[in-house]
Scaffold this motif. Sequence first.
Motif, PDB file in Angstrom:
ATOM      1  N   GLU A  79       2.061 -15.144  -5.468  1.00 37.36           N
ATOM      2  CA  GLU A  79       2.851 -15.038  -6.705  1.00 37.36           C
ATOM      3  C   GLU A  79       2.428 -13.857  -7.570  1.00 37.36           C
ATOM      4  N   TYR A  80       1.304 -13.219  -7.242  1.00 42.45           N
ATOM      5  CA  TYR A  80       0.887 -12.012  -7.956  1.00 42.45           C
ATOM      6  C   TYR A  80       1.419 -10.785  -7.218  1.00 42.45           C
ATOM      7  N   HIS A  81       1.988  -9.859  -7.977  1.00 41.70           N
ATOM      8  CA  HIS A  81       2.570  -8.648  -7.395  1.00 41.70           C
ATOM      9  C   HIS A  81       1.525  -7.536  -7.441  1.00 41.70           C
ATOM     10  N   VAL A  82       1.143  -7.044  -6.269  1.00 39.24           N
ATOM     11  CA  VAL A  82       0.059  -6.070  -6.180  1.00 39.24           C
ATOM     12  C   VAL A  82       0.525  -4.826  -5.416  1.00 39.24           C
ATOM     13  N   ILE A  83       0.329  -3.654  -6.041  1.00 42.01           N
ATOM     14  CA  ILE A  83       0.550  -2.376  -5.362  1.00 42.01           C
ATOM     15  C   ILE A  83      -0.733  -1.566  -5.449  1.00 42.01           C
ATOM     16  N   VAL A  84      -1.142  -0.993  -4.329  1.00 51.44           N
ATOM     17  CA  VAL A  84      -2.326  -0.133  -4.335  1.00 51.44           C
ATOM     18  C   VAL A  84      -1.929   1.248  -3.841  1.00 51.44           C
ATOM     19  N   ILE A 143       0.854  -1.190   0.000  1.00 49.84           N
ATOM     20  CA  ILE A 143       0.000   0.000   0.000  1.00 49.84           C
ATOM     21  C   ILE A 143       0.888   1.237   0.000  1.00 49.84           C
ATOM     22  N   ILE A 144       0.707   2.084  -1.013  1.00 43.73           N
ATOM     23  CA  ILE A 144       1.397   3.372  -1.061  1.00 43.73           C
ATOM     24  C   ILE A 144       0.383   4.447  -0.689  1.00 43.73           C
ATOM     25  N   GLN A 145       0.626   5.108   0.424  1.00 42.48           N
ATOM     26  CA  GLN A 145      -0.270   6.169   0.853  1.00 42.48           C
ATOM     27  C   GLN A 145       0.454   7.510   0.805  1.00 42.48           C
ATOM     28  N   GLY A 146      -0.313   8.580   0.861  1.00 39.66           N
ATOM     29  CA  GLY A 146       0.272   9.914   0.807  1.00 39.66           C
ATOM     30  C   GLY A 146      -0.738  10.913   0.298  1.00 39.66           C
ATOM     31  N   VAL A 156      -0.115  -6.868   4.683  1.00 41.37           N
ATOM     32  CA  VAL A 156       0.321  -5.905   3.674  1.00 41.37           C
ATOM     33  C   VAL A 156       1.569  -5.167   4.157  1.00 41.37           C
ATOM     34  N   ASP A 157       2.323  -4.659   3.203  1.00 43.21           N
ATOM     35  CA  ASP A 157       3.381  -3.687   3.484  1.00 43.21           C
ATOM     36  C   ASP A 157       2.811  -2.299   3.213  1.00 43.21           C
ATOM     37  N   ILE A 158       3.254  -1.306   3.984  1.00 40.54           N
ATOM     38  CA  ILE A 158       2.748   0.058   3.832  1.00 40.54           C
ATOM     39  C   ILE A 158       3.928   1.019   3.731  1.00 40.54           C
ATOM     40  N   LYS A 159       3.853   1.908   2.744  1.00 40.46           N
ATOM     41  CA  LYS A 159       4.892   2.918   2.547  1.00 40.46           C
ATOM     42  C   LYS A 159       4.224   4.250   2.240  1.00 40.46           C
TER      43      LYS A 159
END
Length: 224
Positions: free
Chosen positions: A113-118, A22-25, A139-142
């Motif tokens: 195996e699926y690469h997901v960025i939100v 998860i990319i937040q900002g 999830v990872d969060i950045k």
Amino acid sequence: MYRKIMQYFENWKKSAYRKPLIIQGSRQVGKTYSILEFGRTSYANVAYFNFETSPQLIKTFSESLDPEYLIPILSRLSDQTILKEKTLIVFDEVQLCGRALTSLKYFYENAPEYHVIVAGSLLGVAVNREQFSFPVGKVDIKTLYPMDIEEFLLACGETDLVEQIKKCFESNRPLPTVLHEAALKYYRQYLVIGGMPDCIDKYLETNDLVLVRHIQDMILASYL
């Protein structure tokens, strides 16, 4: 323009412990641009979905959260063949679909195996937590912030100056006077222009600080 988050993306892709990211900002800091640029340079293809411009996506996630069910539909909607390990799946403005956030748990558990960025703005206040569960631990969060002074210098083409500053910092010695004055000049420009990518882009294109101020005012007005 180069963003330092690209290195984070590369490490995330290679990690054996990778989770959906998860990319937040805030709005207009370059979340979508950075993600799509990473996908363009590091994957065979990108399957991009925007919940703001494609309301039918929300209906799809209301039907099921199972990746096995979702992947064929997402492939059709994006007109992209979604391949394991080779396709970057991007969900943009994800704060508009709480079930899409919840689905990340199942991507992590059942389809790693699926690469997901939100990407999403104001996720903390936009998501209806009474209706949807956040995938805690799945999830990872950045957080992506506006461009910093180093990214500003790189956008200005001052790669060598950045390297000299780093070397002097690491060796605990002052910059040569000529380089110090050049760095100060850029620093003063950065104080006026700020780190919003659109402001920096337009300044480099036009050298017009009045235009930059107008863009800043419009971003502030839109925030309000």
